[in-house]
Scaffold this active site. Sequence first.
Site, short mmCIF file in Angstrom:
data_model
loop_
_atom_site.label_atom_id
_atom_site.label_comp_id
_atom_site.label_asym_id
_atom_site.label_seq_id
_atom_site.Cartn_x
_atom_site.Cartn_y
_atom_site.Cartn_z
N GLY A 50 20.99 73.21 22.87
CA GLY A 50 19.72 73.72 23.37
C GLY A 50 18.58 73.61 22.37
N THR A 51 18.71 72.71 21.41
CA THR A 51 17.66 72.50 20.40
C THR A 51 16.31 72.20 21.05
OG1 THR A 51 19.43 71.38 19.18
CG2 THR A 51 17.20 71.27 18.24
N TRP A 53 15.17 72.79 24.00
CA TRP A 53 14.66 73.97 24.71
C TRP A 53 14.08 74.98 23.71
CZ3 TRP A 53 18.25 77.77 27.87
CH2 TRP A 53 17.46 78.53 28.73
N HIS A 111 20.12 71.16 11.88
CA HIS A 111 21.45 71.43 12.42
C HIS A 111 22.39 71.90 11.30
CE1 HIS A 111 20.59 69.78 16.31
NE2 HIS A 111 20.62 68.51 15.97
N ARG A 133 26.03 77.30 21.49
CA ARG A 133 26.40 77.12 22.89
C ARG A 133 27.93 77.14 22.96
NH1 ARG A 133 24.67 71.70 26.36
NH2 ARG A 133 24.89 72.68 28.41
N SER A 141 28.31 67.73 26.34
CA SER A 141 26.92 67.32 26.17
C SER A 141 26.82 66.29 25.04
CB SER A 141 26.06 68.55 25.86
OG SER A 141 24.71 68.20 25.75
N TYR A 199 22.90 79.86 24.08
CA TYR A 199 22.33 79.08 25.19
C TYR A 199 22.63 79.76 26.53
CZ TYR A 199 21.67 74.90 28.18
OH TYR A 199 21.27 74.00 29.13
N ARG A 266 19.83 66.32 30.35
CA ARG A 266 20.89 65.76 31.20
C ARG A 266 21.07 66.67 32.40
NH1 ARG A 266 26.66 65.69 31.60
NH2 ARG A 266 26.59 67.64 30.45
N GLY A 268 21.66 70.43 31.98
CA GLY A 268 21.12 71.75 31.64
C GLY A 268 21.76 72.89 32.41
P1 A3P Z 1 23.58 69.00 28.90
O1 A3P Z 1 23.95 67.71 28.22
O2 A3P Z 1 24.76 69.89 29.10
O3 A3P Z 1 22.77 68.84 30.13
P2 A3P Z 1 19.96 69.60 22.38
O4 A3P Z 1 18.57 69.87 22.78
O5 A3P Z 1 20.47 70.54 21.33
O6 A3P Z 1 20.19 68.18 22.07
O7 A3P Z 1 20.85 69.99 23.64
C1 A3P Z 1 20.78 69.24 24.80
C2 A3P Z 1 21.31 70.07 25.95
O8 A3P Z 1 20.33 71.04 26.33
C3 A3P Z 1 21.55 69.20 27.16
O9 A3P Z 1 22.63 69.81 27.87
C4 A3P Z 1 20.22 69.33 27.90
O10 A3P Z 1 20.29 69.01 29.26
C5 A3P Z 1 19.93 70.81 27.67
N1 A3P Z 1 18.51 71.12 27.78
C6 A3P Z 1 17.44 70.37 27.37
N2 A3P Z 1 16.30 70.98 27.67
C7 A3P Z 1 16.62 72.14 28.29
C8 A3P Z 1 15.83 73.20 28.86
N3 A3P Z 1 14.52 73.17 28.85
N4 A3P Z 1 16.50 74.23 29.43
C9 A3P Z 1 17.84 74.25 29.45
N5 A3P Z 1 18.63 73.27 28.93
C10 A3P Z 1 18.04 72.23 28.36
#
Ligand code: A3P
Length: 303
Positions: A50-51, A53, A111, A133, A141, A199, A266, A268
């Site tokens: 959720g980075t 986000w 990270h 998460r 993910s 998350y 992807r 989320g």
């Molecule tokens: P999924 O691959 O399970 O969909 P990071 O940002 O740390 O790289 O993590 C990516 C994960 O956070 C992905 O999960 C992505 O879809 C999800 N993500 C990205 N933006 C988001 C948002 N605004 N709200 C919730 N989840 C989000």
Amino acid sequence: PKVKNWDDLYLYHYQGTWYHSRCINGVISFQNNFQAEDSDVILATFPKSGTTWLKALTFAIVHRSRYPLEKSPLLTSSPHDLVPFLEFDLYMKSPFPSFEHIPTPRILSTHMPCGSLPKSILNSNCRVVYMCRNPMDQFISHWTFYHGLGDQTSDPLPLEEAFEMICQGVQSYGPIWTQILDYWNASKAQPGKILFLKYEDLMKGDIVSYVKQIAEFLGCPFSESEETQGVVEEISKLCSFDNMKNLEVNKSGKQPGGAKNDTFFRKGIVGDWKNYLTPAMSERLEKLMEEKLHGSGLTFKTS
Ligand code: A3P
């Protein structure tokens, strides 16, 4: 020691953590060169937790006076362009970047585990927001992310082999349990310094209350008039998965390092691991996490 990663590049073991060959030099440079300022906000996350986000939410919260939400840079820039990584230099810049272009208070992200952060972060008054998460969704993910990057020299490892590696703690920034516990314990010891988030809590809980919690923790709580005007709700909506995923910049843009912005959005959701892991695999990982986190009081929602 080094081992082959899922993508055929190497992972190096350094200070108890596995680092990807693409960031190991950045890790050392970050440790040696970064000077934290008291006003800095450091966003720490395990990859794929959720980075993106957290970057969006924190940027919108902290810079809400500078940039009204209807003109937010988040509408036209990727959160990764607005909040750069400290050690994984997506811009492939060298030597260590100055971050002069970043507005104050600087929001920066990493990270790395808490114990390996540069002393100036730990010794200054800057604050750290950590998000993790549940390891099953994190794994899926991450594994799907490697598939989506499309810049690999060869296909990423099959799921079963990648899973075996993470159960041994061998993955980029792993072991995951070591990092999560590291921040968990540090947040208990220094609650004013480190805010620990999950998350799943933000996804399943009341996002508005978390937006307020982050703002309060960072010393910029919402005023009564902001609350009446619905600013907290607007920030939550602006940063929601559906909204961010559908912004043009996140649909078609690219990171300077090559990754397409849409790979950060992807599904989320919580529980997508059920579409990939066999019951035996999920039981194994759940049991492993229980063992590793035993006695800490830390648990995860997995569905
Ligand atoms: P999924 O691959 O399970 O969909 P990071 O940002 O740390 O790289 O993590 C990516 C994960 O956070 C992905 O999960 C992505 O879809 C999800 N993500 C990205 N933006 C988001 C948002 N605004 N709200 C919730 N989840 C989000």
